[in-house]
Design an enzyme around this catalytic site. Structure first.
Site, short mmCIF file in Angstrom:
data_model
loop_
_atom_site.label_atom_id
_atom_site.label_comp_id
_atom_site.label_asym_id
_atom_site.label_seq_id
_atom_site.Cartn_x
_atom_site.Cartn_y
_atom_site.Cartn_z
N THR A 64 72.56 39.65 39.48
CA THR A 64 73.98 39.93 39.25
C THR A 64 73.92 40.65 37.94
O THR A 64 72.99 40.42 37.16
CB THR A 64 74.77 38.62 39.13
OG1 THR A 64 75.08 38.11 40.42
CG2 THR A 64 76.09 38.80 38.37
N THR B 138 75.54 34.29 35.98
CA THR B 138 74.65 34.59 37.10
C THR B 138 73.97 33.30 37.54
O THR B 138 73.62 32.48 36.69
CB THR B 138 73.60 35.65 36.71
OG1 THR B 138 72.68 35.79 37.80
CG2 THR B 138 72.83 35.28 35.45
N GLY B 139 73.80 33.12 38.84
CA GLY B 139 73.15 31.90 39.30
C GLY B 139 73.71 31.46 40.64
O GLY B 139 74.35 32.25 41.34
N THR B 140 73.48 30.21 40.97
CA THR B 140 73.98 29.67 42.23
C THR B 140 75.49 29.51 42.11
O THR B 140 76.00 28.50 41.61
CB THR B 140 73.33 28.30 42.52
OG1 THR B 140 73.28 27.56 41.30
CG2 THR B 140 71.91 28.47 43.02
N GLY C 240 80.71 34.42 45.96
CA GLY C 240 80.16 33.61 44.87
C GLY C 240 81.13 33.53 43.69
O GLY C 240 82.33 33.79 43.82
N ASP C 241 80.57 33.18 42.55
CA ASP C 241 81.40 32.99 41.35
C ASP C 241 81.76 34.30 40.65
O ASP C 241 82.77 34.36 39.93
CB ASP C 241 80.65 32.12 40.34
CG ASP C 241 79.34 32.78 39.90
OD1 ASP C 241 78.59 33.26 40.78
OD2 ASP C 241 79.06 32.84 38.70
N1 ASP Z 1 76.19 34.25 41.00
C1 ASP Z 1 76.02 35.18 42.09
C2 ASP Z 1 76.64 34.63 43.32
O1 ASP Z 1 76.61 33.43 43.50
C3 ASP Z 1 74.62 35.46 42.42
C4 ASP Z 1 73.77 35.84 41.30
O2 ASP Z 1 74.09 35.65 40.15
O3 ASP Z 1 72.72 36.36 41.62
O4 ASP Z 1 77.07 35.41 44.14
#
Ligand code: ASP
Length: 326
Positions: A189, A240-242, A219-220
Site C-alpha cells: 500500500t 498499511t497491513g491487514t 480494506g482500511d
Molecule cells: N491495508 C491494505 C488493505 O488491507 C493492504 C496493505 O496495506 O497492503 O487493503
C-alpha cells in the site's frame, strides 16, 4: 507548536521546528534482508526518494500539504515496485481492484474510492470525490462513472498488470503462502502525510489491497479514520497491513484521539495504536505526523518501506525494522 484545548476548541500555533514536513510509506511486511537483492533494494529506495522529491517540490515552494501528498502518491502509484496503481496485486478473480483516500486536515474534508479498475490515479479520483462531489466515499461502477464525468485519465485494466504480481497470483491460486515464495512480500500500500508552511496537515493512501481478496472486499486504506486520517494541529496518518484489524481499531482516528485527548506524543500514540491492532491479530505498520511535522513510524513486521524529509532534515529511507536509514 502547542495545541491548547478548552472544552470545544483546539487552537493551532505555527510550527516552531519544521516549516514543512513529509513522510511516505510503500507497505510493510516480511521483508527478508538476506533475500532482498541489492538491485531491488535500490529500486525501492529510489522509488521512495522520487516520491519524496515530488512532495518536497510542492512543500518547499509553499504549496499545500494536500497537493504534496497527492504528488508523492502519484509517483508511488506509477512505480510498479509498489502495490498501488500500476503493480497492484490481483483479486481472487484475477483483477486489480484499487482503493484510495485523501484527507485535508485543514478543512476536515475527505474523499475515498474503492474497487477502481480504470482510473489511472485512484488517489486523484479520491481527491475529485472530496472536491467535486457532495459525497465522501464512492465505489465500483459509480465511482468509475464519476471519474469519466470529471475527465480523469482512464486506462485499460491491463495497464495495472505486472508479470511479477501475476506470478504471485498464480502461486496464491495453487495455495502457496506468499511470504514463502516472495522475500519482499508485504502488505503493499502506499501513503503520504505532510505538513505545509501554512501549518496544515494532509494524508493520502492508495492500494491494490491484499492478493486474492474476495467478494468485493475493501480494506482500511480508503476508510477515513482507519487507514487514512488528517486533522490540523493533531496528526495525519496513513496505514498499511491487514486492513480488517486497522478498521476494527479505527487506527487513524485512534492515533489522533490519543494525541488530542490523551496527550500522548505522536510516536507513543502510533505505537500504542499498533499494539492494540497487534493484540487482536493485525500486523503491518503506519506513518503518523504530529501537528508540528514530527514524524513517527510504527511497525510490527520485519520491515516497512518508509521515508521522510523536512525543511530541516535531509531525505532518508528505511526498509528493515532495525536499520539506521540511508
Ligand atoms: N491495508 C491494505 C488493505 O488491507 C493492504 C496493505 O496495506 O497492503 O487493503
Amino acid at each position: 507548536m502547542k495545541v491548547t484545548e478548552d472544552r470545544m476548541s483546539v487552537s493551532i500555533a505555527a510550527p516552531e521546528v519544521n516549516t514543512w514536513s513529509l513522510a511516505i510509506h510503500g507497505g510493510a511486511g516480511t521483508i527478508d534482508r538476506a533475500k532482498l537483492t541489492p538491485e531491488n533494494e535500490k529500486l525501492y529506495r529510489d522509488g521512495m526518494k522520487a516520491a519524496l522529491a515530488a512532495g518536497e517540490a510542492v512543500l518547499s515552494k509553499g504549496g499545500s500539504a494536500l497537493d504534496a501528498v497527492e504528488a508523492a502518491v502519484w509517483v508511488l502509484e506509477d512505480d510498479p515496485m509498489f502495490n498501488a496503481g500500476r503493480g497492484a496485486v490481483f483479486t481472487a478473480e484475477g483483477q486489480c481492484d484499487l482503493d484510495a483516500a485523501i484527507m485535508d486536515g485543514a478543512m476536515g474534508r475527505a474523499g475515498a474510492v474503492a474497487g477502481i479498475r480504470r482510473t489511472k490515479s485512484p488517489v486523484s479520483l479520491a481527491r475529485a470525490v472530496m472536491e467535486r462531489s457532495k459525497h465522501v466515499f464512492l465505489m465500483g461502477v459509480g465511482a468509475e462513472a464519476f471519474s469519466v464525468e470529471q475527465g480523469l485519465e482512464q486506462v485499460e485494466p491491463e495497464y495495472f498488470h505486472t508479470d511479477k504480481r501475476w506470478q504471485q497470483y498464480l502461486k496464491w491460486k495453487q495455495g502457496i503462502i506468499l511470504s514463502e515464495i516472495d522475500p519482499e512480500h508485504r502488505f503493499g500500500t502506499v501513503g503520504a502525510v505532510a505538513l505545509d508552511q501554512a501549518g496544515h496537515l494532509a494524508a493520502a493512501t492508495s492500494t491494490g489491497g491484499l492478493t486474492g481478496k474476495l467478494w468485493g472486499r475493501i480494506g482500511d486504506s480508503p476508510v477515513i479514520g482507519a487507514g487514512t486520517m488528517a486533522k490540523d494541529g493533531v496528526c495525519a496518518v496513513s496505514c498499511t497491513g491487514t486492513g480488517e484489524y486497522f478498521i476494527i481499531e479505527s487506527a487513524g482516528r485512534q492515533i489522533c484521539d490519543r494525541i488530542q485527548w490523551n496527550h500522548e506524543d505522536v510516536q507513543s500514540a502510533a505505537d500504542n495504536t499498533l499494539s492494540a491492532i497487534g493484540r487482536i491479530g493485525g500486523d503491518g505498520g503506519l506513518i503518523a505526523m504530529g501537528g508540528d511535522g514530527t514524524v513517527a513510524f510504527s511497525l510490527n513486521t520485519a520491515g516497512m518501506y518508509r521515508a521522510c524529509v523536512s525543511s530541516n532534515t535531509a531525505a532518508k529511507t528505511w526498509i528493515f525494522a532495525n536499520e539506521a536509514g540511508e
